[in-house]
Design an enzyme around this catalytic site. Structure first.
Site, PDB file in Angstrom:
ATOM      1  N   GLU A   1      -3.052   3.704  -0.708  1.00 54.51           N
ATOM      2  CA  GLU A   1      -3.611   3.915  -2.050  1.00 54.51           C
ATOM      3  C   GLU A   1      -5.100   4.227  -1.935  1.00 54.51           C
ATOM      4  O   GLU A   1      -5.813   3.583  -1.167  1.00 54.51           O
ATOM      5  CB  GLU A   1      -3.396   2.653  -2.889  1.00 54.51           C
ATOM      6  CG  GLU A   1      -3.938   2.773  -4.308  1.00 54.51           C
ATOM      7  CD  GLU A   1      -3.450   1.626  -5.193  1.00 54.51           C
ATOM      8  OE1 GLU A   1      -2.235   1.319  -5.169  1.00 54.51           O
ATOM      9  OE2 GLU A   1      -4.291   1.036  -5.886  1.00 54.51           O
TER      10      GLU A   1
ATOM     11  N   ARG B   1      -9.152  -2.772 -14.888  1.00 53.89           N
ATOM     12  CA  ARG B   1      -8.985  -1.936 -13.687  1.00 53.89           C
ATOM     13  C   ARG B   1      -8.955  -2.765 -12.399  1.00 53.89           C
ATOM     14  O   ARG B   1      -8.788  -2.227 -11.311  1.00 53.89           O
ATOM     15  CB  ARG B   1     -10.111  -0.903 -13.596  1.00 53.89           C
ATOM     16  CG  ARG B   1     -10.133   0.096 -14.730  1.00 53.89           C
ATOM     17  CD  ARG B   1     -11.198   1.165 -14.501  1.00 53.89           C
ATOM     18  NE  ARG B   1     -11.582   1.799 -15.743  1.00 53.89           N
ATOM     19  CZ  ARG B   1     -10.953   2.846 -16.291  1.00 53.89           C
ATOM     20  NH1 ARG B   1      -9.935   3.402 -15.679  1.00 53.89           N
ATOM     21  NH2 ARG B   1     -11.382   3.364 -17.432  1.00 53.89           N
TER      22      ARG B   1
ATOM     23  N   ARG C   1     -15.665  -2.356 -12.080  1.00 51.30           N
ATOM     24  CA  ARG C   1     -15.535  -1.753 -13.411  1.00 51.30           C
ATOM     25  C   ARG C   1     -14.873  -2.750 -14.384  1.00 51.30           C
ATOM     26  O   ARG C   1     -14.867  -3.950 -14.128  1.00 51.30           O
ATOM     27  CB  ARG C   1     -14.764  -0.437 -13.270  1.00 51.30           C
ATOM     28  CG  ARG C   1     -15.471   0.539 -12.303  1.00 51.30           C
ATOM     29  CD  ARG C   1     -14.750   1.851 -12.192  1.00 51.30           C
ATOM     30  NE  ARG C   1     -14.747   2.554 -13.466  1.00 51.30           N
ATOM     31  CZ  ARG C   1     -13.940   3.591 -13.734  1.00 51.30           C
ATOM     32  NH1 ARG C   1     -13.107   4.028 -12.795  1.00 51.30           N
ATOM     33  NH2 ARG C   1     -13.991   4.184 -14.904  1.00 51.30           N
TER      34      ARG C   1
ATOM     35  N   TYR D   1     -17.174   9.186 -10.483  1.00 57.44           N
ATOM     36  CA  TYR D   1     -16.122   9.877  -9.723  1.00 57.44           C
ATOM     37  C   TYR D   1     -16.638  10.916  -8.729  1.00 57.44           C
ATOM     38  O   TYR D   1     -15.860  11.458  -7.953  1.00 57.44           O
ATOM     39  CB  TYR D   1     -15.151  10.548 -10.691  1.00 57.44           C
ATOM     40  CG  TYR D   1     -14.410   9.549 -11.568  1.00 57.44           C
ATOM     41  CD1 TYR D   1     -13.593   8.564 -11.009  1.00 57.44           C
ATOM     42  CD2 TYR D   1     -14.530   9.573 -12.947  1.00 57.44           C
ATOM     43  CE1 TYR D   1     -12.931   7.644 -11.800  1.00 57.44           C
ATOM     44  CE2 TYR D   1     -13.859   8.664 -13.756  1.00 57.44           C
ATOM     45  CZ  TYR D   1     -13.059   7.700 -13.168  1.00 57.44           C
ATOM     46  OH  TYR D   1     -12.391   6.790 -13.948  1.00 57.44           O
TER      47      TYR D   1
ATOM     48  N   ALA E   1      -4.848   6.016 -13.695  1.00 59.13           N
ATOM     49  CA  ALA E   1      -4.658   4.894 -14.634  1.00 59.13           C
ATOM     50  C   ALA E   1      -3.302   4.211 -14.464  1.00 59.13           C
ATOM     51  O   ALA E   1      -3.150   3.027 -14.811  1.00 59.13           O
ATOM     52  CB  ALA E   1      -4.829   5.392 -16.063  1.00 59.13           C
TER      53      ALA E   1
ATOM     54  N   HIS F   1      -8.732   5.240  -4.262  1.00 61.69           N
ATOM     55  CA  HIS F   1      -9.436   5.399  -5.541  1.00 61.69           C
ATOM     56  C   HIS F   1     -10.832   5.929  -5.285  1.00 61.69           C
ATOM     57  O   HIS F   1     -11.504   5.509  -4.336  1.00 61.69           O
ATOM     58  CB  HIS F   1      -9.532   4.065  -6.286  1.00 61.69           C
ATOM     59  CG  HIS F   1      -8.195   3.567  -6.726  1.00 61.69           C
ATOM     60  ND1 HIS F   1      -7.512   4.119  -7.773  1.00 61.69           N
ATOM     61  CD2 HIS F   1      -7.392   2.610  -6.204  1.00 61.69           C
ATOM     62  CE1 HIS F   1      -6.349   3.505  -7.900  1.00 61.69           C
ATOM     63  NE2 HIS F   1      -6.247   2.597  -6.951  1.00 61.69           N
TER      64      HIS F   1
ATOM     65  N   ASP G   1       7.691   0.422  -7.977  1.00 63.50           N
ATOM     66  CA  ASP G   1       9.074   0.326  -7.486  1.00 63.50           C
ATOM     67  C   ASP G   1       9.442   1.541  -6.634  1.00 63.50           C
ATOM     68  O   ASP G   1      10.128   1.406  -5.614  1.00 63.50           O
ATOM     69  CB  ASP G   1      10.044   0.209  -8.665  1.00 63.50           C
ATOM     70  CG  ASP G   1      10.028  -1.172  -9.312  1.00 63.50           C
ATOM     71  OD1 ASP G   1       9.474  -2.112  -8.703  1.00 63.50           O
ATOM     72  OD2 ASP G   1      10.563  -1.309 -10.427  1.00 63.50           O
TER      73      ASP G   1
ATOM     74  N   PRO H   1      -2.547  10.962 -13.402  1.00 64.76           N
ATOM     75  CA  PRO H   1      -3.023  11.541 -14.652  1.00 64.76           C
ATOM     76  C   PRO H   1      -4.533  11.765 -14.719  1.00 64.76           C
ATOM     77  O   PRO H   1      -5.316  10.882 -14.350  1.00 64.76           O
ATOM     78  CB  PRO H   1      -2.599  10.516 -15.708  1.00 64.76           C
ATOM     79  CG  PRO H   1      -1.434   9.820 -15.097  1.00 64.76           C
ATOM     80  CD  PRO H   1      -1.673   9.814 -13.614  1.00 64.76           C
ATOM     81  N   ASN H   2      -4.869  12.942 -15.214  1.00 63.31           N
ATOM     82  CA  ASN H   2      -6.244  13.365 -15.527  1.00 63.31           C
ATOM     83  C   ASN H   2      -7.092  13.697 -14.305  1.00 63.31           C
ATOM     84  O   ASN H   2      -8.235  14.142 -14.459  1.00 63.31           O
ATOM     85  CB  ASN H   2      -6.967  12.319 -16.404  1.00 63.31           C
ATOM     86  CG  ASN H   2      -6.268  12.133 -17.733  1.00 63.31           C
ATOM     87  OD1 ASN H   2      -5.939  13.116 -18.396  1.00 63.31           O
ATOM     88  ND2 ASN H   2      -5.995  10.906 -18.117  1.00 63.31           N
TER      89      ASN H   2
ATOM     90  N   ARG I   1     -16.702  15.479 -15.676  1.00 66.29           N
ATOM     91  CA  ARG I   1     -17.481  14.436 -16.361  1.00 66.29           C
ATOM     92  C   ARG I   1     -17.546  13.167 -15.506  1.00 66.29           C
ATOM     93  O   ARG I   1     -16.836  13.054 -14.519  1.00 66.29           O
ATOM     94  CB  ARG I   1     -16.924  14.138 -17.751  1.00 66.29           C
ATOM     95  CG  ARG I   1     -15.532  13.571 -17.766  1.00 66.29           C
ATOM     96  CD  ARG I   1     -15.089  13.251 -19.185  1.00 66.29           C
ATOM     97  NE  ARG I   1     -13.709  12.761 -19.172  1.00 66.29           N
ATOM     98  CZ  ARG I   1     -13.356  11.499 -18.991  1.00 66.29           C
ATOM     99  NH1 ARG I   1     -14.263  10.573 -18.790  1.00 66.29           N
ATOM    100  NH2 ARG I   1     -12.075  11.154 -18.990  1.00 66.29           N
TER     101      ARG I   1
ATOM    102  N   ASN J   1      -3.399   8.487  -5.197  1.00 70.71           N
ATOM    103  CA  ASN J   1      -4.322   7.961  -6.203  1.00 70.71           C
ATOM    104  C   ASN J   1      -3.534   7.967  -7.513  1.00 70.71           C
ATOM    105  O   ASN J   1      -3.429   9.007  -8.177  1.00 70.71           O
ATOM    106  CB  ASN J   1      -5.582   8.831  -6.327  1.00 70.71           C
ATOM    107  CG  ASN J   1      -6.560   8.237  -7.333  1.00 70.71           C
ATOM    108  OD1 ASN J   1      -6.208   7.338  -8.105  1.00 70.71           O
ATOM    109  ND2 ASN J   1      -7.786   8.744  -7.322  1.00 70.71           N
TER     110      ASN J   1
END
Ligand code: CA2
Length: 148
Positions: free
Chosen positions: A101, A114, A110, A22, A78, A103, A88, A9-10, A17, A75
């Site tokens: 994974e 998180r 942070r 990021y 959230a 990030h 799962d 998401p996002n 921003r 990634n």
């Protein structure tokens, strides 16, 4: 070798921003770099790069990966910190489709919420804190694992 790169998401808003956290790259920039990196690692490496704001869609894509892909880079954004369903799904295919994974930010530096990843234990490894470059590190690590 076919690698599925999933973004949660996002992440479609990347580059708009919080560049200090990021980076300045968009997700399309990262996709282009991952494709270039794949070409340098070998001419048999195919990348399928996707993003979804839907937890259900991500879970469906992971479930469909068995027999279609050799590995996953994810990634979960959230959902990393909240989604047992995603964890799962990754565990359910881990025997056939290992996941790494990634990030952009160092989540341990942070907010405390998180610091915990529900998905990390379903993955063979985790990379964080190197902004978009981390995706290429994850690709190199996954290709190395799948080749040995
Ligand atoms: O550091 C990462 O890659 C994260 O997965 C990014 C997530 C965050 O919730 C995780 O804790 C760590 C946030 C993704 C949304 O990122 C945006 C970046 C710029 C503009 C809008 C969204």
């Amino acid at each position: 070798m076919k690698i599925l790169v999933l973004n949660g998401p996002n992440l479609n808003l990347l580059g708009t921003r919080e560049p200090d956290i990021y980076g300045t790259e968009t997700l399309a920039d990262i996709e282009a770099e991952v494709n270039t990196c794949a070409g340098q690692l070998g001419d048999d490496i195919e990348i399928e790069f996707r993003q979804s704001n839907s937890e259900a869609e991500l879970i469906t894509w992971i479930g469909e990966a068995r027999g279609q892909y050799d590995g996953i880079i994810i990634n979960p954004a959230a959902l990393t910190h909240t989604s047992l369903g995603l964890a799962d799904a990754l565990k359910a295919v881990a025997d056939a489709v290992p996941a790494v994974e990634v990030h952009l930010s160092n989540t341990h530096a942070r907010e405390e919420i998180r610091h915990k990843s529900l998905t990390a234990s379903a993955c063979i490894g985790q990379l964080m804190g190197f902004q978009g470059f981390g995706y290429m590190l994850a690709l190199r690590a996954l290709v190395n694992k799948l080749s040995t």
